[in-house]
Design a protein around this motif. Structure first.
Motif, PDB file in Angstrom:
ATOM      1  N   LEU A  69     -14.988   4.549   4.064  1.00 27.13           N
ATOM      2  CA  LEU A  69     -14.249   3.894   2.993  1.00 27.13           C
ATOM      3  C   LEU A  69     -12.966   4.658   2.703  1.00 27.13           C
ATOM      4  CD1 LEU A  69     -17.064   2.891   0.465  1.00 27.13           C
ATOM      5  CD2 LEU A  69     -15.994   1.509   2.255  1.00 27.13           C
ATOM      6  N   LYS A  70     -11.970   3.945   2.210  1.00 26.64           N
ATOM      7  CA  LYS A  70     -10.672   4.546   1.898  1.00 26.64           C
ATOM      8  C   LYS A  70     -10.288   4.166   0.480  1.00 26.64           C
ATOM      9  CE  LYS A  70      -9.230   3.995   6.719  1.00 26.64           C
ATOM     10  NZ  LYS A  70     -10.433   3.216   7.135  1.00 26.64           N
ATOM     11  N   VAL A  71      -9.604   5.095  -0.186  1.00 26.29           N
ATOM     12  CA  VAL A  71      -9.093   4.870  -1.537  1.00 26.29           C
ATOM     13  C   VAL A  71      -7.592   4.685  -1.420  1.00 26.29           C
ATOM     14  CG1 VAL A  71      -8.868   5.771  -3.876  1.00 26.29           C
ATOM     15  CG2 VAL A  71     -10.930   6.259  -2.534  1.00 26.29           C
ATOM     16  N   CYS A  72      -7.134   3.494  -1.825  1.00 26.30           N
ATOM     17  CA  CYS A  72      -5.724   3.149  -1.661  1.00 26.30           C
ATOM     18  C   CYS A  72      -5.047   3.059  -3.026  1.00 26.30           C
ATOM     19  CB  CYS A  72      -5.569   1.820  -0.931  1.00 26.30           C
ATOM     20  SG  CYS A  72      -6.407   1.766   0.666  1.00 26.30           S
ATOM     21  N   ARG A  73      -3.785   3.510  -3.046  1.00 28.95           N
ATOM     22  CA  ARG A  73      -2.938   3.287  -4.215  1.00 28.95           C
ATOM     23  C   ARG A  73      -2.011   2.154  -3.852  1.00 28.95           C
ATOM     24  NH1 ARG A  73      -3.704   4.056  -9.497  1.00 28.95           N
ATOM     25  NH2 ARG A  73      -1.748   4.419 -10.618  1.00 28.95           N
ATOM     26  N   VAL A  74      -2.051   1.079  -4.653  1.00 28.13           N
ATOM     27  CA  VAL A  74      -1.353  -0.152  -4.297  1.00 28.13           C
ATOM     28  C   VAL A  74      -0.391  -0.519  -5.416  1.00 28.13           C
ATOM     29  CG1 VAL A  74      -1.612  -2.563  -3.630  1.00 28.13           C
ATOM     30  CG2 VAL A  74      -3.368  -0.920  -3.010  1.00 28.13           C
ATOM     31  N   ALA A  75       0.861  -0.844  -5.038  1.00 24.68           N
ATOM     32  CA  ALA A  75       1.873  -1.289  -5.998  1.00 24.68           C
ATOM     33  C   ALA A  75       1.959  -2.801  -5.960  1.00 24.68           C
ATOM     34  CB  ALA A  75       3.220  -0.670  -5.651  1.00 24.68           C
ATOM     35  N   ALA A  76       1.774  -3.413  -7.129  1.00 26.10           N
ATOM     36  CA  ALA A  76       1.808  -4.867  -7.238  1.00 26.10           C
ATOM     37  C   ALA A  76       2.919  -5.334  -8.144  1.00 26.10           C
ATOM     38  CB  ALA A  76       0.463  -5.385  -7.727  1.00 26.10           C
ATOM     39  N   GLY A  77       4.104  -4.683  -8.055  1.00 28.75           N
ATOM     40  CA  GLY A  77       5.258  -5.114  -8.811  1.00 28.75           C
ATOM     41  C   GLY A  77       5.039  -5.037 -10.303  1.00 28.75           C
ATOM     42  N   PRO A  78       5.467  -6.076 -11.045  1.00 32.29           N
ATOM     43  CA  PRO A  78       5.316  -6.050 -12.511  1.00 32.29           C
ATOM     44  C   PRO A  78       3.866  -5.897 -12.968  1.00 32.29           C
ATOM     45  CG  PRO A  78       6.784  -7.819 -11.805  1.00 32.29           C
ATOM     46  CD  PRO A  78       6.166  -7.269 -10.566  1.00 32.29           C
ATOM     47  N   ALA A  79       2.909  -6.239 -12.125  1.00 31.44           N
ATOM     48  CA  ALA A  79       1.505  -6.127 -12.533  1.00 31.44           C
ATOM     49  C   ALA A  79       1.069  -4.677 -12.617  1.00 31.44           C
ATOM     50  CB  ALA A  79       0.612  -6.878 -11.552  1.00 31.44           C
ATOM     51  N   VAL A  96       0.859  -1.183   0.000  1.00 29.40           N
ATOM     52  CA  VAL A  96       0.000   0.000   0.000  1.00 29.40           C
ATOM     53  C   VAL A  96       0.894   1.232   0.000  1.00 29.40           C
ATOM     54  CG1 VAL A  96      -1.793   1.260   1.236  1.00 29.40           C
ATOM     55  CG2 VAL A  96      -1.805  -1.242   1.225  1.00 29.40           C
ATOM     56  N   GLU A  97       0.703   2.107  -1.025  1.00 33.71           N
ATOM     57  CA  GLU A  97       1.529   3.311  -1.108  1.00 33.71           C
ATOM     58  C   GLU A  97       0.849   4.505  -0.442  1.00 33.71           C
ATOM     59  OE1 GLU A  97       2.289   3.638  -5.327  1.00 33.71           O
ATOM     60  OE2 GLU A  97       4.205   2.586  -5.102  1.00 33.71           O
ATOM     61  N   THR A  98      -0.428   4.712  -0.753  1.00 40.09           N
ATOM     62  CA  THR A  98      -1.143   5.846  -0.169  1.00 40.09           C
ATOM     63  C   THR A  98      -2.521   5.407   0.267  1.00 40.09           C
ATOM     64  OG1 THR A  98      -2.050   6.555  -2.300  1.00 40.09           O
ATOM     65  CG2 THR A  98       0.088   7.488  -1.661  1.00 40.09           C
ATOM     66  N   VAL A  99      -3.047   6.098   1.267  1.00 39.28           N
ATOM     67  CA  VAL A  99      -4.398   5.841   1.771  1.00 39.28           C
ATOM     68  C   VAL A  99      -5.104   7.190   1.910  1.00 39.28           C
ATOM     69  CG1 VAL A  99      -5.803   4.872   3.617  1.00 39.28           C
ATOM     70  CG2 VAL A  99      -3.629   3.785   3.014  1.00 39.28           C
ATOM     71  N   GLU A 100      -6.205   7.379   1.185  1.00 38.77           N
ATOM     72  CA  GLU A 100      -6.969   8.619   1.231  1.00 38.77           C
ATOM     73  C   GLU A 100      -8.420   8.308   1.555  1.00 38.77           C
ATOM     74  OE1 GLU A 100      -5.628  11.503   0.950  1.00 38.77           O
ATOM     75  OE2 GLU A 100      -3.631  10.922   0.237  1.00 38.77           O
ATOM     76  N   PRO A 101      -9.118   9.216   2.230  1.00 39.05           N
ATOM     77  CA  PRO A 101     -10.551   9.001   2.479  1.00 39.05           C
ATOM     78  C   PRO A 101     -11.338   9.015   1.174  1.00 39.05           C
ATOM     79  CG  PRO A 101      -9.663  10.729   3.905  1.00 39.05           C
ATOM     80  CD  PRO A 101      -8.608  10.445   2.881  1.00 39.05           C
ATOM     81  N   HIS A 102     -12.372   8.202   1.120  1.00 42.01           N
ATOM     82  CA  HIS A 102     -13.241   8.201  -0.060  1.00 42.01           C
ATOM     83  C   HIS A 102     -14.017   9.517  -0.094  1.00 42.01           C
ATOM     84  CE1 HIS A 102     -16.342   7.086  -2.926  1.00 42.01           C
ATOM     85  NE2 HIS A 102     -15.693   5.937  -3.182  1.00 42.01           N
ATOM     86  N   PRO A 103     -14.029  10.197  -1.260  1.00 39.10           N
ATOM     87  CA  PRO A 103     -14.676  11.520  -1.295  1.00 39.10           C
ATOM     88  C   PRO A 103     -16.184  11.482  -1.105  1.00 39.10           C
ATOM     89  CG  PRO A 103     -14.032  10.821  -3.499  1.00 39.10           C
ATOM     90  CD  PRO A 103     -13.423   9.839  -2.538  1.00 39.10           C
ATOM     91  N   GLU A 104     -16.819  10.332  -1.331  1.00 36.66           N
ATOM     92  CA  GLU A 104     -18.279  10.267  -1.286  1.00 36.66           C
ATOM     93  C   GLU A 104     -18.830   9.302  -0.237  1.00 36.66           C
ATOM     94  OE1 GLU A 104     -20.211  12.208  -2.958  1.00 36.66           O
ATOM     95  OE2 GLU A 104     -18.611  13.160  -4.120  1.00 36.66           O
ATOM     96  N   ALA A 105     -17.967   8.590   0.506  1.00 39.42           N
ATOM     97  CA  ALA A 105     -18.463   7.568   1.443  1.00 39.42           C
ATOM     98  C   ALA A 105     -17.616   7.577   2.701  1.00 39.42           C
ATOM     99  CB  ALA A 105     -18.436   6.183   0.794  1.00 39.42           C
ATOM    100  N   ALA A 106     -18.228   7.932   3.791  1.00 39.54           N
ATOM    101  CA  ALA A 106     -17.519   7.911   5.071  1.00 39.54           C
ATOM    102  C   ALA A 106     -17.214   6.466   5.464  1.00 39.54           C
ATOM    103  CB  ALA A 106     -18.370   8.577   6.150  1.00 39.54           C
TER     104      ALA A 106
END
Length: 855
Positions: free
Chosen positions: A62-72, A50-60
């Motif tokens: 919930l979180k929006v995550c940026r995830v690095a999955a290597g070559p994928a 998990v690289e970043t975790v941000e609150p969901h703009p429309e749903a309390a």
């Protein structure tokens, strides 16, 4: 039973692939039903960060995550997990992935944000289903024991790391193998016998801590791990033991003193208690979870998981108590007090019987020995001290208790077959070692070991020639001895004895040794030969021969044979309208019935036959005629003081019409007279003369008044026949008018002619004369037939009732009966004068009975 191949490698070097391994074990007698993998459908789950975790703009929440999955690549994933954080190593199901259980993962819109895949919890990975396993994301570093180096690199396929691709053998163990093969250790022993490779205990492997780990757990040298030598013969011991004359006690001092007392030496031979301090609640590490899942068990928490792990690994059930809930620091193994109550771990309050063996503290029971623990001492998140139990319980006591309370637990199934007494201390020490590996707590050195029973070596004669005779194979003595030794037996040719390993509780005699030699040698290699000697003469008891003859005769009459349960239920007596003192109600109750429906031994065949009719009627069958020949159980006294009588009876029941739908068939009504004809045909085939039988009206509570008859043979009642009472038919939901009958075959046996008598074809013609009379309706036609036979004498060959009429002009209350009389002499042609004389006497005899002749 499921055997993960990876786990098996801890005990023995496995060189074969899973299918070859399955073939080896099957050839040895252990049937492998299937070779599978832990999660065959799962795919597409990779390691990610998990690289970043941000609150969901429309749903309390919930979180929006940026995830690095290597070559994928990098993905945006929406999650509601409370524990997600930047830098966390997670399991990510990519779009198109399939999770264990078949859940498909794709891209979905979550309140305006495209979620590309899913971050998985422990439950979604199939590694647990507890609330904590579903509460947040699986932290891969935590699963790996806190070592980041053990976590696969980002983008790596997690299927091998999670154990999804691990091969598993699914075994179907028959009872003779279940006692010693319900463990990884047991399968390793068998594989060692099949391959000749040595097996080992996991703690003896190089580089895995070995004795150092055992010492850290505080294992007394005298107790660990037992006299059994890995790869060689097992230690002695019968596996059953001999009870001592009195109770046994043991005490463990230190940081948490505990005292053990065996007050019932007949029920418990050996009890070991160990203490685990500084208990840390929480889930188990990955290695423990994946092995339990592969073996078919659910991970729960560190304490329970370790006890289950050791049971699966070594075959010794364990139980963990909250030591702070054990009153007085005392464990007592005793018989329950009648009426004593224990709430078991399944939440049910159980009233105990005197024969139940319980684990108690100073004042109350805290567990059913060998079956299930009590809720008053269970492990909870607040538990800080654990008292671990490892014991040998008498198999029959455990079996009776488990059946009485309906608790067929994994532990009970092992105890009731007999566990290895030499493995009791070993299993406790192994559990303490694993508790520390899993971070569950700190083991207190030493153990309280109470011994109330000795386990002497069990020896059998060593007579190789007898083994060769049983097997039919000419194996030399050295070969057979070697095959037995590969299975853990110790052969002493000079003493002429074989020492049986303590874990082989299924070995009872020399013939078992022959079986062991045969399965190691290869049952498929033993040639098929006819046995020598003179066959015994074919002798069938008259009772059995009569039963066979009856079955054949009724099958020819068009009846279908059924086999119903030998048990019945108390409700049938009311359904049959039986009075309280009726003999059928004196049925023998079962001590441990499988169900209320099967709680009594039957005293009549009728309920089982009516169940069959009801089953057919519910399925819109037009009619049926069924029969059953079997024993009923008549007690001499209740409660039983001697064995009951078991007379054999034949019962028949039918309803509707027989013949089915066919353009040329005329349906036959299954009524009173049809069934009576079937019985008369049966009696005729048995060689019982019609003149010896008598039908008379009877009154029985289950039969329709006026449509019931009893059968008498030579003055003794041998059966009944009739249409069922409407209330009885309604009790079985039979809308038609069913009929039934039952005959006592034991009473018929003396009159049966097993070989039909030869009667030559008549050389002289017969003379038929008919006679019709008016008789009271209540007079049985059989009484008139009997009187005709008495008066007519030897010239009368047969008499048949061929017409019955009521109505005008026959007076009310009377019936017109017409009989055909057949006269014949064996040595001449009868004259009219001879026939007239006999027939006249018959007419006069009927008139003397008060009957009015009509012809």
């Amino acid at each position: 039973m499921r055997v993960p191949v990876e786990w098996l490698r801890d005990f023995i070097d496995v060189e074969e692939d899973a299918r070859s391994l399955a073939e080896r074990l099957t050839a040895l007698g252990l049937e492998v039903e299937a070779v599978a993998v832990v999660a065959p459908e799962a795919r597409g789950v990779v390691s990610a960060r998990v690289e970043t975790v941000e609150p969901h703009p429309e749903a309390a929440g919930l979180k929006v995550c940026r995830v690095a999955a290597g070559p994928a690549g990098r993905f945006t994933v929406v999650t509601g997990a409370p524990n997600v954080r930047p830098g966390m190593a997670v399991a990510m199901a990519l779009p198109g992935a399939v999770l264990p259980g078949g859940m498909n993962i794709g891209v979905r819109d979550v309140r305006g944000v495209a979620s590309e895949g899913m971050l998985c919890s422990i439950a979604e990975l199939g590694l647990g289903d507890q609330p904590a396993d579903r509460a947040g994301l699986a932290d891969l570093e935590d699963l790996a024991g806190g070592d980041p180096a053990e976590v696969p690199a980002a983008g790596a396929d997690l299927a091998p790391w999670l154990g999804w691709t691990e091969p598993v053998l699914e075994l179907s163990l028959t009872p003779n193998y279940a006692a010693h093969c319900q463990s990884i250790l047991g399968i390793a022993r068998e594989l060692a016998a099949a391959t000749g490779r040595p097996w080992r205990f996991p703690w003896d492997r190089q580089g895995e801590g070995g004795s150092g780990r055992q010492a850290a757990a505080g294992v007394p040298a005298a107790d660990a791990p037992g006299p059994e030598a890995p790869g060689g013969p097992g230690g002695g011991g019968s596996g059953w033991g001999e009870a001592s004359s009195g109770p046994a006690e043991a005490f463990l001092g230190g940081d948490w003193p505990v005292r053990v007392r065996i007050a019932d030496p007949e029920g418990c031979g050996l009890y070991v208690a160990r203490i685990l301090l500084d208990v840390r609640p929480g889930g188990s590490p990955l290695w423990l979870r994946r092995r339990l899942v592969a073996a078919g068990m659910r991970p729960i928490d560190r304490i329970v998981d370790v006890t289950n792990y050791v049971m699966l690994e070594l075959g010794q059930p364990l139980h963990a108590f909250d030591a702070e809930a054990v009153g007085g620091g005392t464990v007592v193994v005793r018989s329950a007090a009648p009426g004593e109550v224990l709430e078991t771990l399944d939440g049910r309050r159980r009233t105990l019987a005197k024969d139940d063996l319980v684990i108690a503290d100073a004042s109350r029971p805290i567990g059913l020995a060998g079956v299930m623990g009590g809720g008053n001492s269970e492990i909870t998140p607040s538990t800080r001290v654990v008292l671990l139990e490892s014991a040998w319980f008498e198999p029959r006591r455990v079996r009776r208790t488990a059946r009485r309370h309906g608790l067929l637990t994994e532990a009970a199934q092992r105890f009731e077959k007999g566990v290895d007494p030499q493995g009791v201390v070993r299993a406790a020490n192994r559990a303490m070692d694993l508790f520390q590996q899993a971070g569950a707590g700190r083991a207190v050195p030493g153990a309280a070991v109470a011994r109330a029973r000795t386990f002497p070596e069990r020896r059998l004669p060593w007579r190789p020639q007898r083994l060769r005779q049983w097997l039919g194979v000419d194996l030399d003595d050295r070969t057979m001895a070697g095959q037995l030794e590969r299975l853990g037996f110790a052969v002493d040719p000079q003493a002429g004895q074989v020492r049986v390993p303590s874990y082989r509780t299924d070995i009872e005699g020399e013939v078992d040794l022959a079986e062991e030699v045969g399965r190691v040698y290869g049952l498929d290699r033993i040639p098929a030969l006819l046995p020598g000697g003179i066959p015994a003469p074919d002798q069938v008891s008259p009772r059995l021969a009569l039963t066979w003859q009856v079955r054949e005769a009724l099958a020819r009459a068009g009846a279908q044979e059924v086999v119903s349960w030998a048990f019945t239920r108390p409700a049938v007596w009311d359904g049959l309208r039986l009075p309280p003192d009726h003999p059928w109600r004196r049925a023998i109750p079962l001590l441990h019935p499988l169900a209320e429906e099967h709680s009594l031994l039957r005293t009549t065949l009728l309920p089982g036959l009516l169940d069959v009719l009801a089953y057919n009627a519910r399925r819109q069958q037009a009619g049926a005629l069924v029969y059953e020949a079997g024993a009923v159980f008549v007690p001499q006294s209740l409660p039983l003081e001697e064995l009951p009588a078991e007379p054999v009876r034949v019962g028949l029941a039918g309803f509707g019409e027989l013949g089915g739908l066919h353009w040329a068939a005329t349906p036959v009504p299954m009524d009173f007279f049809t069934l009576k004809g079937v019985l008369e045909a049966l009696l005729d085939e048995l060689g019982i003369p019609a003149a010896a039988c008598r039908w008379e009206p009877v009154e029985e509570p289950w039969l329709h008044p006026g449509r019931a008859a009893g059968l008498w043979l030579e003055g003794r009642r041998v059966g009944w026949l009739g249409e069922l009472h409407p209330q009885v038919a309604a009790a079985w939901d039979l809308a038609v008018r069913p009929v039934a009958a039952e005959l006592d075959l034991e009473a018929l046996l003396p009159a049966v002619q097993p070989v039909p008598a030869y009667r030559p074809v008549p050389r002289f013609p017969a003379v038929r004369r008919d006679i019709a009379v008016l008789a009271p309706q209540e007079m049985p036609a059989a009484a008139i037939t009997q009187r005709i036979r008495q008066v007519a004498g030897p010239l009368l060959e047969a008499v048949h009732l061929f017409d019955r009429y009521t109505g005008q002009p026959v007076p009310e209350g009377q019936v017109s009966l017409a009989f055909a009389l057949v006269y014949r002499a064996a040595d001449r042609t009868l004259t009219d004068e001879e026939v007239d004389g006999v027939h006249g006497r018959v007419r006069q005899a009927l008139a003397d009975m008060g009957l009015t002749p009509r012809s």
